[in-house]
Write a protein that holds these residues in place. Structure first.
Motif, PDB file in Angstrom:
ATOM      1  N   LYS A  81       0.852  -1.203   0.000  1.00 25.15           N
ATOM      2  CA  LYS A  81       0.000   0.000   0.000  1.00 25.15           C
ATOM      3  C   LYS A  81       0.882   1.244   0.000  1.00 25.15           C
ATOM      4  N   PRO A  82       0.456   2.267  -0.731  1.00 27.84           N
ATOM      5  CA  PRO A  82       1.185   3.533  -0.624  1.00 27.84           C
ATOM      6  C   PRO A  82       0.840   4.224   0.693  1.00 27.84           C
ATOM      7  N   GLY A  83       1.863   4.765   1.361  1.00 28.02           N
ATOM      8  CA  GLY A  83       1.644   5.548   2.582  1.00 28.02           C
ATOM      9  C   GLY A  83       1.894   7.012   2.297  1.00 28.02           C
ATOM     10  N   ASN A  84       2.296   7.737   3.311  1.00 28.79           N
ATOM     11  CA  ASN A  84       2.492   9.185   3.192  1.00 28.79           C
ATOM     12  C   ASN A  84       3.423   9.550   2.030  1.00 28.79           C
ATOM     13  N   GLY A  85       2.965  10.449   1.162  1.00 22.90           N
ATOM     14  CA  GLY A  85       3.811  10.991   0.098  1.00 22.90           C
ATOM     15  C   GLY A  85       4.020  10.057  -1.080  1.00 22.90           C
ATOM     16  N   VAL A  86       3.394   8.884  -1.055  1.00 22.65           N
ATOM     17  CA  VAL A  86       3.603   7.899  -2.123  1.00 22.65           C
ATOM     18  C   VAL A  86       2.287   7.713  -2.877  1.00 22.65           C
ATOM     19  N   ARG A  87       2.375   7.769  -4.218  1.00 22.38           N
ATOM     20  CA  ARG A  87       1.145   7.680  -5.004  1.00 22.38           C
ATOM     21  C   ARG A  87       0.740   6.234  -5.238  1.00 22.38           C
ATOM     22  N   TYR A  88       1.690   5.425  -5.606  1.00 22.05           N
ATOM     23  CA  TYR A  88       1.378   3.997  -5.771  1.00 22.05           C
ATOM     24  C   TYR A  88       2.619   3.159  -5.533  1.00 22.05           C
ATOM     25  N   VAL A  89       2.374   1.894  -5.284  1.00 22.44           N
ATOM     26  CA  VAL A  89       3.468   0.919  -5.139  1.00 22.44           C
ATOM     27  C   VAL A  89       3.154  -0.257  -6.052  1.00 22.44           C
ATOM     28  N   LEU A  90       4.173  -0.709  -6.770  1.00 20.00           N
ATOM     29  CA  LEU A  90       3.997  -1.879  -7.640  1.00 20.00           C
ATOM     30  C   LEU A  90       5.165  -2.821  -7.388  1.00 20.00           C
TER      31      LEU A  90
ATOM     32  N   PRO B 168       6.860  16.873  -5.841  1.00 22.10           N
ATOM     33  CA  PRO B 168       8.311  16.976  -5.650  1.00 22.10           C
ATOM     34  C   PRO B 168       8.651  17.159  -4.167  1.00 22.10           C
ATOM     35  N   PHE B 169       9.698  16.479  -3.751  1.00 25.34           N
ATOM     36  CA  PHE B 169      10.170  16.595  -2.369  1.00 25.34           C
ATOM     37  C   PHE B 169      11.667  16.871  -2.379  1.00 25.34           C
ATOM     38  N   PRO B 170      12.174  17.577  -1.333  1.00 25.43           N
ATOM     39  CA  PRO B 170      13.634  17.646  -1.173  1.00 25.43           C
ATOM     40  C   PRO B 170      14.128  16.319  -0.604  1.00 25.43           C
ATOM     41  N   LYS B 171      15.201  16.334   0.181  1.00 21.10           N
ATOM     42  CA  LYS B 171      15.784  15.090   0.684  1.00 21.10           C
ATOM     43  C   LYS B 171      14.750  14.292   1.495  1.00 21.10           C
ATOM     44  N   VAL B 172      14.579  13.021   1.152  1.00 24.79           N
ATOM     45  CA  VAL B 172      13.566  12.195   1.825  1.00 24.79           C
ATOM     46  C   VAL B 172      14.149  10.848   2.241  1.00 24.79           C
ATOM     47  N   ARG B 173      13.462  10.245   3.210  1.00 24.90           N
ATOM     48  CA  ARG B 173      13.748   8.841   3.532  1.00 24.90           C
ATOM     49  C   ARG B 173      12.467   8.045   3.289  1.00 24.90           C
ATOM     50  N   PHE B 174      12.600   6.972   2.525  1.00 22.02           N
ATOM     51  CA  PHE B 174      11.484   6.041   2.322  1.00 22.02           C
ATOM     52  C   PHE B 174      11.585   4.938   3.352  1.00 22.02           C
ATOM     53  N   THR B 175      10.453   4.545   3.890  1.00 25.28           N
ATOM     54  CA  THR B 175      10.436   3.435   4.840  1.00 25.28           C
ATOM     55  C   THR B 175       9.396   2.408   4.385  1.00 25.28           C
ATOM     56  N   VAL B 176       9.847   1.170   4.296  1.00 26.37           N
ATOM     57  CA  VAL B 176       8.938   0.059   3.969  1.00 26.37           C
ATOM     58  C   VAL B 176       8.644  -0.658   5.278  1.00 26.37           C
ATOM     59  N   LYS B 177       7.379  -0.760   5.613  1.00 30.01           N
ATOM     60  CA  LYS B 177       6.997  -1.323   6.912  1.00 30.01           C
ATOM     61  C   LYS B 177       5.924  -2.387   6.761  1.00 30.01           C
ATOM     62  N   SER B 178       5.946  -3.335   7.705  1.00 33.46           N
ATOM     63  CA  SER B 178       4.835  -4.263   7.843  1.00 33.46           C
ATOM     64  C   SER B 178       4.412  -4.143   9.294  1.00 33.46           C
TER      65      SER B 178
ATOM     66  N   VAL C   1       4.639   1.652   2.050  1.00 37.39           N
ATOM     67  CA  VAL C   1       5.825   2.452   1.770  1.00 37.39           C
ATOM     68  C   VAL C   1       5.432   3.904   1.975  1.00 37.39           C
ATOM     69  N   SER C   2       6.169   4.592   2.824  1.00 34.73           N
ATOM     70  CA  SER C   2       5.877   6.010   3.037  1.00 34.73           C
ATOM     71  C   SER C   2       7.193   6.778   3.066  1.00 34.73           C
ATOM     72  N   LEU C   3       7.069   8.091   3.013  1.00 26.92           N
ATOM     73  CA  LEU C   3       8.305   8.880   3.034  1.00 26.92           C
ATOM     74  C   LEU C   3       8.202   9.946   4.107  1.00 26.92           C
ATOM     75  N   GLU C   4       9.363  10.367   4.584  1.00 25.51           N
ATOM     76  CA  GLU C   4       9.436  11.544   5.449  1.00 25.51           C
ATOM     77  C   GLU C   4      10.491  12.464   4.867  1.00 25.51           C
ATOM     78  N   VAL C   5      10.208  13.758   4.942  1.00 24.52           N
ATOM     79  CA  VAL C   5      11.155  14.740   4.437  1.00 24.52           C
ATOM     80  C   VAL C   5      12.219  14.941   5.496  1.00 24.52           C
ATOM     81  N   LEU C   6      13.485  14.898   5.076  1.00 25.84           N
ATOM     82  CA  LEU C   6      14.585  15.001   6.046  1.00 25.84           C
ATOM     83  C   LEU C   6      15.049  16.448   6.194  1.00 25.84           C
TER      84      LEU C   6
END
Lengths: 415, 477
Positions: free
Chosen positions: A333-342, A363-373, A410-415
């Protein structure tokens, strides 16, 4: 009815790479069906360079890139039927196609769907005004210029800053046309940065962001367009309207996966990607039918199309040899800041690493993606910047996947 | 020298030519554009109206009542696609609207229209589940249908031409003079056609053609109607044509399937400056979406594949004007043919034939008249087995040119050869549907242009979208 182990629908970059990968996985009875007079798909008209840097380690033109794969197909003796249009695929893998010899029906052990995509048309954009000659989707203009040898106009406005629009701005300029403006509805371009630099900036072509074509003028041939800025809701700001005389309007406003056959087979479609829902082998929700390339998700680079098609080809071969992959699957599933996941579904116990492909929402500046279950972090990745125009790939190790619960987000946070 | 010269190759002029071609007459059909059906006939709702709407006693009421069955019968003969899908006229909860539904029912009975019934909103939703929950009272018009208006025109004119009618396109009538008993009709390009009788079927220009012989007793008020056409994915959203109760501006916004399986929404009704004012507007398209959603809230407007505007040739009287010219003998005006004009095209033609007979035109039926036209869609209607056999004899039908609508090279070549021949890209589109689908010609246009170039022996750069000046290509590289 004829029978083949694997039928590949479409002989563009995806179909060719899938056929080769399937063959190399040990299933040699593979046929490729293509509607055009020769294989290569849209690459045949992409005579600019920039293809193959990732996949082949060298920079090729579109036709050259396609030719690499065509030669590999030929070397293996994989049968290719050109000028053969597939008109139907059923859930039990009967493929109906039509060519100058008649209507053929093929019972396939596995099917790989690789039909590519089409451009969003003027009608779908609902641009108001008259309906004169001289309004082209960028790819149609590209075909006329690069394949047919005809010029389509002298004074050009381009709506949409997707890669085809950018490439065509440069191409039209090379052929002596004056590109008056590239207008982009969004506050950012959907094209690759390198194309904005090499196709617009190097030629002094203005890019107007948050700007659209509000009206088309001209009775017989385009005489001009009214462009206007848009507000945050993408509505035209009346007082910013201005008229640009031109004889041609090119539209490069997005690509739509051509999933009519997919729908016809009853295969569920992801409303965000407009492609089939698939697992990590690129198998759709109907066992034995796989999808890859731009019919599955619109890619930025053909190199990644080839990668994805290899997964589908290997998956199809495995299906023919061993049947469907068993074992537990979980949804992504897409989380924060993510449109889709394939892929939208992955097998967690297969013992293989799985790459997740995704696009961000803006568009985002520096980000960290996190994949979580649940609360368990399966993978992280940092990027210096992220944009909707550039697909991201994050790989999850097999040992992390084991025991993962629904859903994997999968979601992202802006660093 | 022709017996009858018809000005205007829309559905009215075209059907008149077809009905007149039954008789031993030399007929000439003049059209100012590069193809037939280029005015209101190519851009309207494509509805066979039941006949409940016109005021009793009007020409519209009479010709609509007679016209419905006549239209279906001729459509069968000439293979023009139609479907008797029935229409709903809906009130949405107000007493005024519900009273209008009852009034239309009564008026329909008075006009002699069969198969009318009034349904409650719930009864209507059983037949049409996507109908708005707000629809409270519905007139069910079971004899109504849908037809493809430009294919009807093409088929009528094709059949007329097969029976000897001469079609002249790019003939914009600029002058009509009567020399003794002969009309001398001159085009803007200086071409001359002579005839004993003239019928003015010039649509939006019928007042100007009338003025050429000194008649100024009517004035066309061009009224634009904007439409949005949706992908076939949306085509089964409704099966009936869904109207709202009419207002003074016309029959309002409809939501309807088309004979080709798309969904059509529109039209607006805006008075414009000329019959050529076929621009769409943001306000018009917004209004179509908003008002269509009132009838069928679930319509997905993200599936729009094209929008267009057609201009009706209206007139202040509100009725058709079909009568002999006042300033000259042996000329008939057929003017102000707005809705339900398409429905009435056959009954109007037959009415005009009576007027011509009264004016002294002798009409002997022809023994060799052929009422039927080859079915242009025979191939696409075949089963896979039949197609396979046909392709083996005719390989060009195996090559698909338009992937969205599955149109073959053979069908496109036929459309360029068959009467009335398609001369341009839009002409091929209207006859075959190539370019009519979801990609709107993005993929097939280069192929279609090459086929036109080959078949007509013209250079690619000279192939046009819709006639003079509309060339997509500016030259070779």
């Amino acid at each position: 009815m004829r029978e083949h182990d694997i039928v590949v629908v479409g002989g563009g970059p995806a179909g060719l790479a899938a056929a080769i990968a399937a063959y190399d996985s040990g299933v040699t009875d593979v046929v490729v069906l293509d509607r055009e007079s020769s294989v290569g798909g849209i690459l045949r008209q992409c005579i600019h360079n920039g293809f193959g840097l990732h996949k082949l380690g060298r920079e090729l033109t579109g036709p050259e890139y396609a030719d690499v794969y065509r030669c590999e197909v030929e070397k293996r003796g994989i049968r290719v039927y050109c000028e053969t249009t597939v008109t139907g695929v059923t859930a039990d893998r009967v493929v109906t196609a039509q060519n100058k010899e008649g209507v053929l029906k093929i019972k396939a052990g596995a099917v790989v769907l690789a039909m590519g995509c089409r451009e969003r048309s003027r009608g779908a954009l609902n641009i108001s005004g008259t309906r004169p000659a001289g309004v082209y989707s960028a790819g149609t203009a590209q075909k006329f210029i690069n394949c047919e040898g005809y010029m389509v106009g002298k004074k050009v406005v381009i709506l949409g800053s997707g890669d085809i629009g950018l490439i065509m701005a440069r191409r039209m300029t090379f052929e002596g046309a004056k590109v008056e403006a590239v207008c982009e509805l969004m506050p950012y371009s959907g094209g690759l940065t390198r194309n904005i630099v090499q196709c617009l900036e190097d030629f002094g072509i203005p890019l107007y962001l948050s700007t659209t074509v509000a009206e088309i003028h001209g009775k017989e041939r385009v005489e001009g367009v009214t462009i206007a800025q848009v507000d945050e809701n993408r509505r035209v700001i009346e007082e910013t309207k201005r008229y640009i005389p031109c004889d041609t309007l090119l539209l490069s406003c997005g690509l739509i996966p051509e999933n009519e056959l997919t729908r016809g087979a009853g295969i569920p479609i992801d409303p965000i990607t407009s492609g089939a829902l698939v697992d990590e082998n690129r198998q759709t929700e109907i066992p034995g039918i796989f999808a890859c390339g731009n019919v599955l998700q619109v890619h930025d680079l053909v190199d990644y199309v080839s990668d994805e098609a290899e997964m589908a080809g290997i998956g199809a071969a495995s299906f023919v040899k061993n049947g469907a992959v068993s074992g537990k699957t979980v949804e992504t599933k897409p989380g924060n800041g993510v449109r889709y996941v394939l892929p939208q579904r992955v097998h967690t116990e297969s013992g293989k690493d799985v790459s997740l492909f995704l696009r961000v929402t803006q568009p985002f500046p520096k980000v960290r993606f996190t994949v979580k279950s649940g609360d368990v972090v399966l993978a992280t990745a940092q990027r210096l910047k992220a944009a909707p125009g550039e697909m991201e790939k994050i790989t999850v190790k097999s040992e992390k996947l084991q025991g993962a619960q629904e859903p994997i987000t999968v979601s992202l946070e802006v660093l | 020298m022709f017996d009858v010269v018809i000005v205007g190759a829309g559905v009215i002029g075209g059907m008149l030519a077809r009905q007149l071609s039954k008789y031993d007459l030399k007929i000439c059909l003049l059209e100012k554009e590069n193809d037939v059906a280029m005015g209101a006939s190519k851009a309207n709702s494509g509805i066979v109206h039941g006949g409940y709407d016109p005021e009793p006693g009007t020409l519209k009421a009479k010709l609509n009542a007679e016209g419905v069955q006549k239209l279906y019968d001729v459509a069968d003969e000439i293979h023009a696609p139609y479907r008797k899908n029935g229409s709903f006229v809906c009130a949405f909860g107000t007493p005024e609207e519900e009273a209008t539904v009852r009034e239309l029912y009564e008026r329909g009975l008075e006009n002699g229209i069969p198969g009318l019934e009034i349904l409650t909103g719930d009864e209507a939703r059983v037949l049409e589940p996507a109908l708005s929950p707000a629809a409270s009272l519905v007139l069910n018009v079971t004899n109504a249908g849908i037809v493809c208006p430009y294919e009807m025109t093409v088929a009528a004119i094709g059949n007329a031409m097969d029976n000897g009618t001469e079609l002249k396109v790019n003939f914009a009538v600029s002058d009509i003079k009567k020399e003794q008993d002969v009309f001398v009709v001159t085009s803007a390009g200086g071409e001359v056609v002579k005839g004993r009788y003239v019928v003015n079927c010039a649509g939006g220009y019928s007042d100007r053609v009338a003025a050429m012989v000194g008649d100024d007793f009517f004035k066309i008020i061009p009224r634009a109607g904007e439409y949005m056409l949706l992908d076939k994915n949306e085509g089964s959203r409704v099966s009936h044509t869904i109207f709202q109760v009419p207002s003074k501006d016309g029959k309002g916004i409809l939501v309807s399937p088309t004979v080709d399986g798309n969904l059509l929404t529109g039209p607006t009704a805006t008075v414009v400056e000329s019959p050529e004012a076929t621009s769409t507007t943001p306000a018009g398209l917004d209004a179509v979406a908003r008002l269509a959603a009132k009838s069928v809230p679930s319509v997905n407007f993200r599936q729009v594949i094209t929008s267009f505007s057609g201009v009706r040739a209206s007139e202040k009287s509100g009725d058709f004007i079909i009568c002999p010219a006042k300033s000259v003998e042996n000329m008939i005006h057929v003017a102000a043919i707005d809705s339900p004009g398409l429905t009435c095209c056959v009954s109007i033609a037959d009415y005009v034939i009576d007027l011509l007979r009264e004016a002294g035109l002798a009409m002997a039926p022809r023994a060799d008249w052929c009422p039927t036209r080859e079915n242009p869609h025979a191939f696409r209607e075949m089963s896979d087995e039949e197609k396979d056999a046909y392709i083996k004899e005719h390989p060009a039908y195996g090559k698909i040119v338009c992937r969205c609508e599955t149109v073959s090279e053979g069908e496109i070549r036929d459309a360029i050869r068959r009467n009335p021949p398609a001369c341009d890209i839009d002409g091929v589109k209207r006859r075959t549907r190539s370019g009519m689908g979801r990609c709107q010609g993005g993929f097939c246009m280069p192929y279609v242009m090459r086929l036109i170039s080959e078949e007509r022996g013209v250079a690619m750069e000279s192939v046009t979208k819709n006639g003079k000046g509309s060339t997509p290509l500016i030259g070779k590289l």
